[in-house]
Design a protein around this motif. Structure first.
Motif, PDB file in Angstrom:
ATOM      1  N   THR A  83       0.767  -1.090   0.006  1.00 22.52           N
ATOM      2  CA  THR A  83      -0.045   0.116   0.218  1.00 22.52           C
ATOM      3  C   THR A  83       0.815   1.286  -0.113  1.00 22.52           C
ATOM      4  O   THR A  83       0.623   2.312  -0.839  1.00 22.52           O
ATOM      5  CB  THR A  83      -0.729  -0.120   1.225  1.00 22.52           C
ATOM      6  OG1 THR A  83      -1.484  -1.124   1.222  1.00 22.52           O
ATOM      7  CG2 THR A  83      -2.037   0.942   1.159  1.00 22.52           C
ATOM      8  N   TYR A 106      -1.767  -5.056  -7.890  1.00 18.98           N
ATOM      9  CA  TYR A 106      -0.316  -5.343  -7.791  1.00 18.98           C
ATOM     10  C   TYR A 106      -0.159  -6.831  -7.377  1.00 18.98           C
ATOM     11  O   TYR A 106      -1.070  -7.223  -6.563  1.00 18.98           O
ATOM     12  CB  TYR A 106       0.430  -4.426  -7.005  1.00 18.98           C
ATOM     13  CG  TYR A 106      -0.011  -4.188  -5.390  1.00 18.98           C
ATOM     14  CD1 TYR A 106      -0.976  -3.446  -5.123  1.00 18.98           C
ATOM     15  CD2 TYR A 106       0.331  -5.182  -4.709  1.00 18.98           C
ATOM     16  CE1 TYR A 106      -1.689  -3.122  -4.099  1.00 18.98           C
ATOM     17  CE2 TYR A 106      -0.257  -4.888  -3.207  1.00 18.98           C
ATOM     18  CZ  TYR A 106      -1.211  -4.076  -2.925  1.00 18.98           C
ATOM     19  OH  TYR A 106      -1.759  -3.671  -1.771  1.00 18.98           O
ATOM     20  N   ARG A 120       3.741 -18.763   7.560  1.00 17.61           N
ATOM     21  CA  ARG A 120       4.525 -17.155   7.735  1.00 17.61           C
ATOM     22  C   ARG A 120       5.778 -17.459   7.492  1.00 17.61           C
ATOM     23  O   ARG A 120       6.544 -17.985   7.993  1.00 17.61           O
ATOM     24  CB  ARG A 120       4.317 -17.019   9.261  1.00 17.61           C
ATOM     25  CG  ARG A 120       4.570 -15.559   9.823  1.00 17.61           C
ATOM     26  CD  ARG A 120       4.192 -15.478  11.262  1.00 17.61           C
ATOM     27  NE  ARG A 120       5.006 -16.094  12.016  1.00 17.61           N
ATOM     28  CZ  ARG A 120       4.729 -16.250  13.377  1.00 17.61           C
ATOM     29  NH1 ARG A 120       3.786 -15.528  13.975  1.00 17.61           N
ATOM     30  NH2 ARG A 120       5.725 -16.852  14.117  1.00 17.61           N
ATOM     31  N   MET A 121       6.059 -16.368   6.524  1.00 22.30           N
ATOM     32  CA  MET A 121       7.488 -16.198   6.103  1.00 22.30           C
ATOM     33  C   MET A 121       7.971 -15.036   5.962  1.00 22.30           C
ATOM     34  O   MET A 121       7.488 -14.080   6.290  1.00 22.30           O
ATOM     35  CB  MET A 121       7.309 -16.819   4.490  1.00 22.30           C
ATOM     36  CG  MET A 121       7.442 -18.319   4.191  1.00 22.30           C
ATOM     37  SD  MET A 121       6.047 -19.074   3.842  1.00 22.30           S
ATOM     38  CE  MET A 121       6.029 -18.394   1.937  1.00 22.30           C
ATOM     39  N   GLN A 126       2.069 -11.547  -2.272  1.00 21.44           N
ATOM     40  CA  GLN A 126       0.702 -10.674  -2.110  1.00 21.44           C
ATOM     41  C   GLN A 126       0.211 -10.434  -3.431  1.00 21.44           C
ATOM     42  O   GLN A 126       1.081  -9.967  -4.351  1.00 21.44           O
ATOM     43  CB  GLN A 126       0.726  -9.622  -1.295  1.00 21.44           C
ATOM     44  CG  GLN A 126       1.028  -9.752   0.182  1.00 21.44           C
ATOM     45  CD  GLN A 126       0.602  -8.717   0.898  1.00 21.44           C
ATOM     46  OE1 GLN A 126       0.879  -7.384   0.258  1.00 21.44           O
ATOM     47  NE2 GLN A 126       0.449  -8.517   2.209  1.00 21.44           N
ATOM     48  N   ARG A 257      -6.185  -4.576  12.982  1.00 21.71           N
ATOM     49  CA  ARG A 257      -4.960  -4.725  12.074  1.00 21.71           C
ATOM     50  C   ARG A 257      -4.044  -3.742  12.279  1.00 21.71           C
ATOM     51  O   ARG A 257      -4.015  -2.711  13.087  1.00 21.71           O
ATOM     52  CB  ARG A 257      -5.830  -4.469  10.474  1.00 21.71           C
ATOM     53  CG  ARG A 257      -6.575  -5.343  10.290  1.00 21.71           C
ATOM     54  CD  ARG A 257      -7.135  -5.348   8.928  1.00 21.71           C
ATOM     55  NE  ARG A 257      -6.398  -5.185   7.871  1.00 21.71           N
ATOM     56  CZ  ARG A 257      -5.521  -5.999   7.480  1.00 21.71           C
ATOM     57  NH1 ARG A 257      -5.311  -7.363   7.788  1.00 21.71           N
ATOM     58  NH2 ARG A 257      -4.380  -5.586   6.490  1.00 21.71           N
ATOM     59  N   ALA A 280      -5.147 -15.613   8.821  1.00 23.40           N
ATOM     60  CA  ALA A 280      -5.505 -14.736   7.578  1.00 23.40           C
ATOM     61  C   ALA A 280      -5.171 -14.960   6.285  1.00 23.40           C
ATOM     62  O   ALA A 280      -4.089 -15.055   6.254  1.00 23.40           O
ATOM     63  CB  ALA A 280      -5.265 -13.201   8.172  1.00 23.40           C
ATOM     64  N   GLY A 282      -6.400 -12.866   3.895  1.00 21.18           N
ATOM     65  CA  GLY A 282      -6.536 -11.513   3.215  1.00 21.18           C
ATOM     66  C   GLY A 282      -6.834 -10.449   4.100  1.00 21.18           C
ATOM     67  O   GLY A 282      -7.708 -10.840   5.191  1.00 21.18           O
ATOM     68  N   TYR A 287      -8.112   4.120   4.096  1.00 22.21           N
ATOM     69  CA  TYR A 287      -6.697   4.860   4.642  1.00 22.21           C
ATOM     70  C   TYR A 287      -7.153   6.195   3.912  1.00 22.21           C
ATOM     71  O   TYR A 287      -6.660   6.382   3.147  1.00 22.21           O
ATOM     72  CB  TYR A 287      -5.586   4.409   4.394  1.00 22.21           C
ATOM     73  CG  TYR A 287      -5.152   3.733   2.628  1.00 22.21           C
ATOM     74  CD1 TYR A 287      -4.707   4.637   1.655  1.00 22.21           C
ATOM     75  CD2 TYR A 287      -5.750   2.704   2.647  1.00 22.21           C
ATOM     76  CE1 TYR A 287      -4.440   4.463   0.566  1.00 22.21           C
ATOM     77  CE2 TYR A 287      -5.573   2.117   1.078  1.00 22.21           C
ATOM     78  CZ  TYR A 287      -4.934   2.935   0.243  1.00 22.21           C
ATOM     79  OH  TYR A 287      -4.835   2.718  -1.045  1.00 22.21           O
ATOM     80  N   GLY A 303      -8.371  -0.667   0.366  1.00 23.96           N
ATOM     81  CA  GLY A 303      -7.463  -1.740  -0.583  1.00 23.96           C
ATOM     82  C   GLY A 303      -7.483  -2.793   0.163  1.00 23.96           C
ATOM     83  O   GLY A 303      -8.083  -3.057   1.350  1.00 23.96           O
ATOM     84  N   GLY A 307      -2.525 -13.098   0.823  1.00 18.09           N
ATOM     85  CA  GLY A 307      -1.388 -13.736   0.755  1.00 18.09           C
ATOM     86  C   GLY A 307      -1.534 -14.970  -0.084  1.00 18.09           C
ATOM     87  O   GLY A 307      -2.388 -15.913   0.085  1.00 18.09           O
TER      88      GLY A 307
END
Ligand code: HAM
Length: 425
Positions: A83, A106, A120-121, A126, A257, A280, A282, A287, A303, A307
């Motif tokens: 973002t 994107y 989790r990496m 994304q 979040r 999660a 996504g 904002y 937006g 993942g």
């Protein structure tokens, strides 16, 4: 010593590429339907983009960024999310002067120094969208509609969509006062991080994973109950449109979040089936002040990001197959002698020019072992090159799935070659 990839990174190949392509293609089809165009931003930015964009007191900026100094002494950071970079690009290229809303999508790799575990990496992919310049709640619901549709097309059925509002600057200020006075008597029991958060950014206490901190805030007032009338009207309208769209959701009042840029609507999609430390798939949100804070015009925006790696994990777990768009008519060309390479080249060239995927046995091996290889690797057709075929220019093409065969004359026109392959499917 055998070198391995750095901790928290993955080589993506084989079947995973097919899953990945399927997810990306499904999403791209939807982005086109909703009139979003693609943006590719650099994998690293000036560190300030994320410091200012994501917020200095977030876990991402404080603990998880890959920051380095380049040879000229500039501080650069591998992007931890998309973002802030997209916002930087919208302003830098004055995209708003062409049309509003600016609707971009994107796909890219992100980098966060987290403790690696399943799902989790430290480097992960994304895909996401950003819609800049619209304040109306309709677009909030529409953005959630895209997110929901991507997972729907993939074939997930039991996901949970959680929604909340973190309010505007004013209602957040009022809420923080109430929240701080509620937790004040317990401040000494917080973890060291939350003690700091109490003074700098109390909302971030909701991101804390420490059990003791979670317990303290369990019964605390939640922001959803403290949003102002305008923010309430906005989130209720979002809910109204979601209902009209037939999208199931529930309000999760403690959802905050981990980014400081959010205002108003935020959301997350989770799966209880995901065997991962985090469930999660996504998430996203509004904002409304970020673009102006970056020096752009006032542009309320919203937006989300998904993942890709976690999505693949869940597809594999639930045994959901990707639909491959590859041609089924892929041919394996077997060489029965060293002297047939030239003819093998001619046949592969002809097939590839006609959009028929093929591969060749790079080594001469007995016919039976070559057939075995072709079946194992999923080829639908098999062509053996021997003396007879070279003399006549006519090849026997075996359909390995249907156990039929047809003749291919390499002197035929392209039209004929495509047609005989197609009719054999
Ligand atoms: P996020 O919730 O941080 O949001 O990330 C979105 C998704 O990326 C997560 O739901 C998860 O599937 C995946 N993900 C995050 N961290 C990791 C990790 N370490 N390993 C594997 N997958 C991960 C954002 O990034 C926001 N930029 C979304 C947004 C766009 N908000 C507004 N616009």
């Amino acid at each position: 010593m055998v070198l391995s990839s750095p901790r928290g990174t993955n080589d993506v190949f084989g079947e995973d590429i097919k899953y990945r392509d399927f997810i990306i293609n499904s999403a791209k089809d939807l982005f086109r339907l909703f009139n979003y165009s693609e943006i590719i931003t650099p994998a690293f930015e000036h560190t300030e983009v994320f410091d200012r964009g994501i917020g200095k007191s977030t876990d991402i900026v404080k603990k998880e960024m890959y920051t380095f100094t380049d040879k000229k002494g500039r501080s650069l950071t591998l992007r931890p999310e998309g973002t802030a970079s997209v916002v930087r690009a919208i302003i830098e290229h004055k995209m708003y002067s062409e049309k509003i809303p600016v609707k971009l999508f994107y796909i890219g790799n992100m980098f966060r120094y987290e403790r690696p575990q399943k799902g989790r990496m430290r480097e992960f992919s994304q895909l996401g969208v950003e819609a800049a310049g619209v304040a109306e709640p309709f677009i909030d619901a529409e953005v959630i509609w895209i997110l929901n549709s991507i997972f729907d097309r993939i074939g997930f059925r039991n996901l949970k969509l959680m929604i909340n509002s973190v309010g505007c600057e004013k209602c957040r200020r009022d809420y923080i006062r109430v929240f701080k006075s509620y937790i004040k008597p317990e401040v000494e029991s917080f973890c060291p991080d939350c003690k700091v958060r109490y003074d700098t950014n109390p909302l971030r206490i909701f991101d804390c994973k420490v059990e003791q901190c979670k317990k303290i805030i369990e019964g605390s007032p939640k922001i959803y109950q403290h949003i102002c009338a305008d923010c309430r009207e906005h989130i209720l309208k979002v809910c109204h449109y979601l209902e009209k769209m037939g999208i199931n959701y529930f309000i999760k009042e403690e959802l905050v979040r981990g980014f400081d840029y959010y205002t108003g609507t935020i959301f997350e999609i989770i799966s209880d089936d995901l065997e991962s430390v985090q469930n999660a798939l996504g998430g996203g949100g509004r904002y409304d002040n970020l673009i102006a804070q970056f020096g752009g015009p006032p542009m309320p925006s919203i937006g989300f990001a998904i993942g890709i790696d976690r999505t693949i994990l869940l597809m594999r777990q639930l045994n959901i197959k990707y639909l491959t768009k590859e041609l089924k008519s892929a041919a394996y060309i077997a060489l029965l002698s060293d002297k047939f390479y030239d003819t093998g080249l001619k046949v592969t060239k002809l097939l590839r020019e006609n959009n028929i995927p093929c591969d060749i046995s790079y080594k001469v091996r007995p016919l039976s072992s070559q057939i075995k290889t072709a079946v194992r690797d999923g080829f639908s057709h098999f062509i053996a090159i021997g003396d007879d075929e070279i003399k006549t220019g006519v090849f026997n093409v075996k359909n390995l799935e249907k156990h039929t065969q047809f003749k291919l004359n390499i002197n035929d026109s392209s039209k004929n070659i495509s047609a005989v392959f197609r009719s054999s499917l």
